[in-house]
Design an enzyme around this catalytic site. Sequence first.
Site, PDB file in Angstrom:
ATOM      1  N   ASN A 129       0.820  -1.183   0.083  1.00 35.10           N
ATOM      2  CA  ASN A 129      -0.058   0.183  -0.150  1.00 35.10           C
ATOM      3  C   ASN A 129       0.956   1.278  -0.046  1.00 35.10           C
ATOM      4  O   ASN A 129       1.810   1.276   0.743  1.00 35.10           O
ATOM      5  CB  ASN A 129      -0.831  -0.101   1.184  1.00 35.10           C
ATOM      6  CG  ASN A 129      -1.993   1.179   1.420  1.00 35.10           C
ATOM      7  OD1 ASN A 129      -1.322   2.377   1.471  1.00 35.10           O
ATOM      8  ND2 ASN A 129      -3.209   1.141   1.294  1.00 35.10           N
ATOM      9  N   CYS A 160      -6.404   8.030   2.487  1.00 41.35           N
ATOM     10  CA  CYS A 160      -6.001   8.074   4.184  1.00 41.35           C
ATOM     11  C   CYS A 160      -6.616   9.444   4.561  1.00 41.35           C
ATOM     12  O   CYS A 160      -6.311  10.493   4.053  1.00 41.35           O
ATOM     13  CB  CYS A 160      -4.618   8.190   4.160  1.00 41.35           C
ATOM     14  SG  CYS A 160      -4.483   8.054   5.872  1.00 41.35           S
ATOM     15  N   GLY A 295      -9.899  -5.915   8.409  1.00 39.77           N
ATOM     16  CA  GLY A 295      -9.026  -5.025   9.115  1.00 39.77           C
ATOM     17  C   GLY A 295      -9.443  -5.019  10.314  1.00 39.77           C
ATOM     18  O   GLY A 295      -8.480  -5.863  11.197  1.00 39.77           O
TER      19      GLY A 295
END
Lengths: 335, 262
Positions: A129, A160, A295
């Site tokens: 990422n 983000c 996650g």
Amino acid sequence: MDEHSTRYTVHGGEKASEPQVKSGLRTAESDSRLTTSLCGIKLNSPILSASGTYGYGKEFSRLYDLSLLGAVVVKGITLNQRAGNPGRRLIETPAGLINSIGLENPGLEGFISQEMPFLREQGVPVIVNISGNTPEEYAALAERLDEEPGVSALEVNISCPNVKQGGMAFGVTCDMAAQVTTIVRSRTNLPMIVKLSPNVTDIAGIAQAVEAEGADCISLINTLLAMAIDIHTRKPLLKNTFGGLSGPAIKPVALRMVWQVAGAIKIPVIGMGGISSWQDAMEFILAGASAIAIGTANFVNPYVVPEIHAGLSKYMEEQGVKNISELVGAARINR
Amino acid sequence: MVNTIAISQARVTEHNFVAPNIKRLALQAPGIARQAQPGQFVNMRCSPTLDPLLRRPFSINRIDPTSGTISVLYKVVGRGTELLANIHRGDSIDVLGPLGTGFELKPQGRKVVLIAGGIGVAPFHPLAEQLVNTGYDVTCLAGARCDEEFAELNDLAELGVEMYCATEDGSRGEQGRVTNLLENTLHKRNFDMAYACGPNAMLAAIKQICGRAQLPLQLSLEEIMACGLGVCLGCTCEKEKENGFLHVCTDGPVVWAEEVKL
């Protein structure tokens, strides 16, 4: 009962085998019904780690065999090392978690020298990422990782919410998202996954813009912009005011967005957002996700990945389905 | 973290109030008991539901490898601990550990002082036990708002620890804070090593006092935590000597005072 006696079934409804326990490490057999592929990468299962919840794999490798995963998606990397955000970084909310980590990471070269040697040994594809302050930073990251052995794909993080420059700013308009995609595409031959922000009015439009510029895959959703206020100090709890909400609380929103995006593009989708059980994972697959990522649930239940693996296997067995890819988007057809 | 992490559905073997708002929870968890070191912690789910979502970290308060049990000592302060307080003997609870970096067990010198603020006394019993058994003279200064907020004083005394206490309301021991008690004690006596656990404001004051006295000091830190494993990077505190952050779950919870900015 001691801590090694927790049973979970492996390999579907067949004989429930005792998980192999060796120094606390649990392994499970691979299951051909769960193997799939994504952008030409062969995956042992459709289960990925979600970036930022799995470090670089080392910690969880002490709990189970990482090859249960289709791929390890590592914590976001930036060109230079980042210390991350000061002040409080976590706020628990009902069935959710607001974070403001701020992309703390060892930087590109630190990642390559400190983390890649371990990751290359795990027998599982590695998806890196990447985040930048400028389109050129994304491009530089892509170019360097393109030549790095053991990197299977890039996940371009244009979503983000916890960095002041760049980050989500690139993911909230079609133009900016397209611009980053174009430049990264021009600098790497690696499969390119673009990770979208849910904090937009038309997520399908952004996905289409990114697809048009050569993305191979879309992953979604990143966290939802969120906040909390301390009623005693009368101030926001986070120094950056806003953070990103994840966890089971966001699952229905994530599922809806995966549905919308999967219906609007031809490239595959990685679905994520609050997945905490194999049933959640199955919903995303039925909505059109070719793979799913786990996650926040990794924090709550460190064995969630093997448990979801076992649950999906069992479901395949019970449903008489030969391979999970047959069920991708099945809910769209059966309406 | 060099040991193996174990996760279990651990059976509750005892769960009692030791003070009006403080409970000790004992768990059958041999894998953790076998490996745990003083100062390490466990990360526990207070309920099997997803709200509250996160595990809660607790210092390990008793380690008994022979019986395979560990205990935690906690104050009922919020939703997580309220749910935890309702768990019964015989029930199972999801516990992950042992986690983090524990106390220095072979400090230089012979005389050590433990400084506890309120429920901050929790990690000291296993530490004191080990230090006493290896020949150290152990003194403990315990502070609380009032007498009812003390726990463990007798248990530590039984190990052979010399106990002193202070309460803000004067209901037991000296009136005042444990930091005053520390200053007064340091005027009269010398120590070779100090360990402190309690609220951050108290730790900051103790760091200053011990700094002036040139007394080596370890702190057991507390931060809001998610994974407990070092992956979420949520439980940070600022480093003292350089830019950047320590991660309480892996670099700590026990750190040398000079490493951390409080």
